[in-house]
Design a protein around this motif. Structure first.
Motif, PDB file in Angstrom:
ATOM      1  N   MET A 176      34.881  10.505 116.410  1.00  0.00           N
ATOM      2  CA  MET A 176      35.057  11.285 115.183  1.00  0.00           C
ATOM      3  C   MET A 176      36.152  12.335 115.358  1.00  0.00           C
ATOM      4  O   MET A 176      36.911  12.600 114.432  1.00  0.00           O
ATOM      5  N   ALA A 177      36.258  12.913 116.552  1.00  0.00           N
ATOM      6  CA  ALA A 177      37.313  13.902 116.805  1.00  0.00           C
ATOM      7  C   ALA A 177      38.693  13.256 116.759  1.00  0.00           C
ATOM      8  O   ALA A 177      39.679  13.917 116.411  1.00  0.00           O
ATOM      9  N   LYS A 178      38.769  11.966 117.073  1.00  0.00           N
ATOM     10  CA  LYS A 178      40.045  11.254 117.069  1.00  0.00           C
ATOM     11  C   LYS A 178      40.351  10.609 115.717  1.00  0.00           C
ATOM     12  O   LYS A 178      41.414  10.033 115.541  1.00  0.00           O
ATOM     13  N   ALA A 179      39.405  10.702 114.776  1.00  0.00           N
ATOM     14  CA  ALA A 179      39.635  10.116 113.453  1.00  0.00           C
ATOM     15  C   ALA A 179      40.825  10.811 112.817  1.00  0.00           C
ATOM     16  O   ALA A 179      41.004  12.019 112.925  1.00  0.00           O
ATOM     17  N   ARG A 180      41.643  10.034 112.154  1.00  0.00           N
ATOM     18  CA  ARG A 180      42.886  10.570 111.597  1.00  0.00           C
ATOM     19  C   ARG A 180      42.875  10.487 110.072  1.00  0.00           C
ATOM     20  O   ARG A 180      42.515   9.473 109.513  1.00  0.00           O
ATOM     21  N   TYR A 181      43.304  11.572 109.430  1.00  0.00           N
ATOM     22  CA  TYR A 181      43.464  11.537 107.984  1.00  0.00           C
ATOM     23  C   TYR A 181      44.715  10.739 107.655  1.00  0.00           C
ATOM     24  O   TYR A 181      45.776  10.975 108.222  1.00  0.00           O
ATOM     25  N   VAL A 182      44.555   9.795 106.752  1.00  0.00           N
ATOM     26  CA  VAL A 182      45.679   8.966 106.323  1.00  0.00           C
ATOM     27  C   VAL A 182      45.849   9.177 104.826  1.00  0.00           C
ATOM     28  O   VAL A 182      44.904   9.027 104.056  1.00  0.00           O
ATOM     29  N   VAL A 183      47.061   9.538 104.434  1.00  0.00           N
ATOM     30  CA  VAL A 183      47.386   9.696 103.017  1.00  0.00           C
ATOM     31  C   VAL A 183      48.315   8.548 102.660  1.00  0.00           C
ATOM     32  O   VAL A 183      49.333   8.334 103.319  1.00  0.00           O
ATOM     33  N   ILE A 184      47.932   7.814 101.627  1.00  0.00           N
ATOM     34  CA  ILE A 184      48.783   6.733 101.139  1.00  0.00           C
ATOM     35  C   ILE A 184      49.288   7.154  99.765  1.00  0.00           C
ATOM     36  O   ILE A 184      48.535   7.183  98.799  1.00  0.00           O
ATOM     37  N   GLU A 185      50.561   7.518  99.730  1.00  0.00           N
ATOM     38  CA  GLU A 185      51.158   7.966  98.477  1.00  0.00           C
ATOM     39  C   GLU A 185      51.596   6.737  97.694  1.00  0.00           C
ATOM     40  O   GLU A 185      52.313   5.885  98.205  1.00  0.00           O
ATOM     41  N   ASP A 186      51.147   6.661  96.450  1.00  0.00           N
ATOM     42  CA  ASP A 186      51.479   5.499  95.625  1.00  0.00           C
ATOM     43  C   ASP A 186      52.869   5.674  95.039  1.00  0.00           C
ATOM     44  O   ASP A 186      53.060   6.330  94.022  1.00  0.00           O
TER      45      ASP A 186
END
Length: 171
Positions: free
Chosen positions: A154-164
């Motif tokens: 969980m500490a290594k989980a990365r936020y990913v933003v996918i801009e449309d």
């Protein structure tokens, strides 16, 4: 930003954890990758809202196949990845219960019943001695895609933003 959320030109999807934000353009990400990011986001969020363990407790993902009542205890026959175990406790009221599934669901704890294919995360205290069953302390009903992640994962989980960026593109 409009009153209804992000403007259509800048819609985003977010998935992840504690690492720096990763921003991707939708035009560079396949539908399968978007689906994988979305599933990982759901799994991470489910892990985040699991009830916290009390000191000494451990947890396992399992199916409760059957509950059997005796004069001095309740036994829970569980199946985790094809392995069968028996947990026990004194009373149904000793359990902390949570439901983090989609939609409206009800679950009834009764002697002689089980929950079939409904996935659960079980909190328990390991046995203290030989021929002693682990003590079941909590049951959380979870979505069928659930995978238990360690604190390190969980500490290594990365936020990913996918801009449309595909809405205003010319064909």
């Amino acid at each position: 930003m409009s009153a209804n959320g992000p403007s259509p030109k800048h819609e985003i999807t977010i998935a992840g954890g504690n690492l720096p934000l990763l921003i991707l353009k939708r035009s560079t990400v396949s539908d399968a990758e978007v689906a994988a990011f979305e599933e990982d986001r759901k799994i991470n969020n489910l892990n985040r809202i699991l009830p916290r363990l009390k000191p000494g407790e451990k947890q396992v993902v399992a199916l409760i196949e059957r509950m059997r009542c005796f004069d001095d205890r309740i036994e829970y026959n569980i199946n985790t990845n094809g392995q069968k175990f028996t947990f026990a406790n004194k009373e149904f009221s000793d359990l902390r219960l949570s439901v983090i599934t989609d939609g409206e669901r009800t679950f009834q704890f009764e002697c002689g019943t089980g929950f079939g294919k409904q996935l659960t995360v079980l909190a328990f205290l390991p046995p203290k001695g030989v021929n002693v069953k682990p003590k079941l302390t909590g049951v959380t009903f979870v979505h069928d895609i659930f995978k238990l992640k360690s604190p390190e994962e969980m500490a290594k989980a990365r936020y990913v933003v996918i801009e449309d960026d595909t809405k205003n593109r010319k064909p």
